[in-house]
Design an enzyme around this catalytic site. Sequence first.
Site, PDB file in Angstrom:
ATOM      1  N   HIS A   1     -35.405  -2.324 -35.141  1.00 25.10           N
ATOM      2  CA  HIS A   1     -34.266  -1.758 -35.804  1.00 25.10           C
ATOM      3  C   HIS A   1     -33.432  -0.969 -34.575  1.00 25.10           C
ATOM      4  O   HIS A   1     -32.417  -1.135 -34.428  1.00 25.10           O
ATOM      5  CB  HIS A   1     -34.882  -0.440 -36.435  1.00 25.10           C
ATOM      6  CG  HIS A   1     -33.762   0.592 -36.956  1.00 25.10           C
ATOM      7  ND1 HIS A   1     -33.117   0.570 -38.171  1.00 25.10           N
ATOM      8  CD2 HIS A   1     -33.145   1.433 -36.231  1.00 25.10           C
ATOM      9  CE1 HIS A   1     -32.145   1.532 -38.207  1.00 25.10           C
ATOM     10  NE2 HIS A   1     -32.058   2.165 -36.754  1.00 25.10           N
ATOM     11  N   GLU A   2     -34.390  -0.406 -33.570  1.00 21.96           N
ATOM     12  CA  GLU A   2     -33.633   0.039 -32.176  1.00 21.96           C
ATOM     13  C   GLU A   2     -32.879  -1.008 -31.653  1.00 21.96           C
ATOM     14  O   GLU A   2     -31.840  -0.625 -30.820  1.00 21.96           O
ATOM     15  CB  GLU A   2     -34.663   0.872 -31.417  1.00 21.96           C
ATOM     16  CG  GLU A   2     -35.644   1.988 -32.263  1.00 21.96           C
ATOM     17  CD  GLU A   2     -34.159   3.013 -32.842  1.00 21.96           C
ATOM     18  OE1 GLU A   2     -33.151   3.106 -32.272  1.00 21.96           O
ATOM     19  OE2 GLU A   2     -34.408   3.600 -33.782  1.00 21.96           O
TER      20      GLU A   2
ATOM     21  N   HIS B   1     -29.447  -1.873 -32.639  1.00 24.03           N
ATOM     22  CA  HIS B   1     -28.342  -1.224 -32.053  1.00 24.03           C
ATOM     23  C   HIS B   1     -27.709  -1.648 -30.911  1.00 24.03           C
ATOM     24  O   HIS B   1     -26.635  -1.831 -30.688  1.00 24.03           O
ATOM     25  CB  HIS B   1     -28.713   0.306 -31.902  1.00 24.03           C
ATOM     26  CG  HIS B   1     -28.970   1.070 -33.058  1.00 24.03           C
ATOM     27  ND1 HIS B   1     -28.109   1.379 -33.898  1.00 24.03           N
ATOM     28  CD2 HIS B   1     -30.060   1.831 -33.607  1.00 24.03           C
ATOM     29  CE1 HIS B   1     -28.500   2.012 -35.083  1.00 24.03           C
ATOM     30  NE2 HIS B   1     -29.596   2.423 -34.829  1.00 24.03           N
TER      31      HIS B   1
END
Length: 697
Positions: free
Chosen positions: A483-484, A487
């Site tokens: 998820h990170e 970004h």
Amino acid sequence: MQEHDMSSGPYRRRLFHAVFLVGTLSGSAAMAVHSEEGVRNYDARDAYNAQARFGISSAQTSSQAALRQAVPELMVEFDESNGLVRSLTNPVGALSDPRSGDPMAIGLDFVQKHRDALGLGLNDLANLEVTDRVYSKVSGTTNLYLRQTYRGLPVYNGQLQINVDRDGRVLSVHSDFLPALESSLAGTTPRLSAADAVVGVAKHLGVRLSAAPQSLKAEPGARQRTRVAVEGLSTEPIDAELAVLPVRRGEARLVWRFQVHTLDTDHAYDVTVDASTGEVWTRFDWVAADDAYRVYPMPVESPNHTTPLPPADGRVLVSNPANATASPYGWHDTNGAAGAEYTTLRGNNVHAYEDTNNDGLPPAVQPDCTSLIHCDFPITLTGAPSTYIPAAVTNLFYWNNIIHDVQYQYGFDEASGNFQVNNYGRGGAGNDDVRAEAQDGGGMNNANFMTPPDGQRPRMQMYRWNTVTPNKDGDLDAGIIVHEYGHGISNRLVGGPSNVSCLSNRQQPGEGISDFLSLFYTAKATDTGAQGRGVGTYALNQPTTGVGIRPQRYSTSSAVNTWTYASINGMAVPHGVGAVFAQGMWEAYWALVNHHGFSANLYDATGTAGNQRMMLYFTQGLKNTPCSPTFTQVRDGIITAATTLHGGEDVCRLWTAFAAFGMGTNAVSSGSGGTTPTNGFAVPAACAAFSATAAKL
């Protein structure tokens, strides 16, 4: 392909100083570390334009009608709150016929011919800067990113994006150019100094300064770049420069633009301040060899997603996982020659280390894999995370490299702004490997990823979770890691690698893109679309069937997930809104997987399985997506990519899936800053027969 000289004239390329994006994980189910958009991001234009309603001029209407003669299903996205035509797309193909020549010349010629359809005049296209030109080897598409300028000043996020395929067809055009800029701006001489602007930001942030900021000597040039000396506000120097902020049709403001890195290191704010009044207009937080590693390997999401279950150690020893195309000299190289430069968990793509003291620096002693690069460290899951730091850092290093190598195959490469120290002469800026900080002491129950422009190092901060004793370690939850990293991917791809300020609007999909990537990387051949998938269940000490950090699990079953496009109305920004986008992506993903099947080989970007196809369309789709996009514009970017790949055979399949979710051709987005869209369930006329057949299956 012949490159045109862009060093002078209207297409001159310029460097501009950094802005940073930080994506965070926190959602409604997570224990709050950062609050939602009301604190993180601020855009005064949203309230200022809330009641504004602009119509389309007769010249625009006529020009669009003329273009529709050649493109019968032409779609036009118009934002009535600011009066701008933001997109021209063809839902089932291209906007123009094939043509030979340079993509830049082809694209600009198309825009010139159809400038009235975009609501632009000759003067609006007279002064452009090329910020990025990205060619994708895997799709053959060239994404062109140009910025509007006025008397030497950049227009903040004033971007024209033209996407041209390998055959010289213009696929789509996106514009945030402000028409008639010369009559929309009062002047280019600031009434307030850069130091005055810093005072305004300090007041806006509630920071009391011990001494007045001082403007140092300004650099020559229209931008008047000025360093401001100030104590107690930013950990990094403040370098302010003049820019033009588009507000709405017929209205712009001269602003000072700069970044503030807060003293607690939790935020890196990119701000614009009115150069006449000192009021803050926008504030966006941009804080999102023979080797072996004992890890939870892809697609294992966490210790709870494999056997044996905790407290037993379910990790496996993975040998030689580096991909020869993406990491040709392995994961511990930086000089592009045989032999590893590091035996610690550091290399060309990432430097992973423990940062429990939150100083942002690797400790004096780091886990050493020895000269054999044998990273095999013990773990005791019944102990506190501090008892297994080397194992946690290894898992974090492994997953960062895996994501780098897989995404490389689909087009997130050097030219597109990926994260590498050495770009091996393949384009891009380099010197921007990920700083992956394990068990970071700067927070709890969260994670974040800071993305600067291409050529500057991003930072991933992974925290511990006190949802149970002993604490859970986010470094062991691959869903959170992906998820990170997601970004970083979305911020470098949407708007081009030099502009990472394109996912700050209210209706932006950044959090959803990251959730979708989490689901993609941890999907298994035995999965079904109907089963519920949560994100972050391990960190939250939930069973694998738990809801995770979002209000609902992701699923194609309406009994599990009830969201449609219109569900973002009332959702928290950005995490709640983003989660809805991820659900729409998940339904499109399963439409392809159910028809084409699933492949565990994520490295085969030319593979024909549904998940491989979806990632190919998705990655190129983000490159096709304009700055500050609505969900429908991201949809269009993905489908535009699908028109040029795999013979276009999935275009109607994707339209049918998105339409069923409420993102059909007649969906109304409510604009970049709006969160009140109207569902639309229609598909293009060319897809009507396909959709009707699919509905009977």
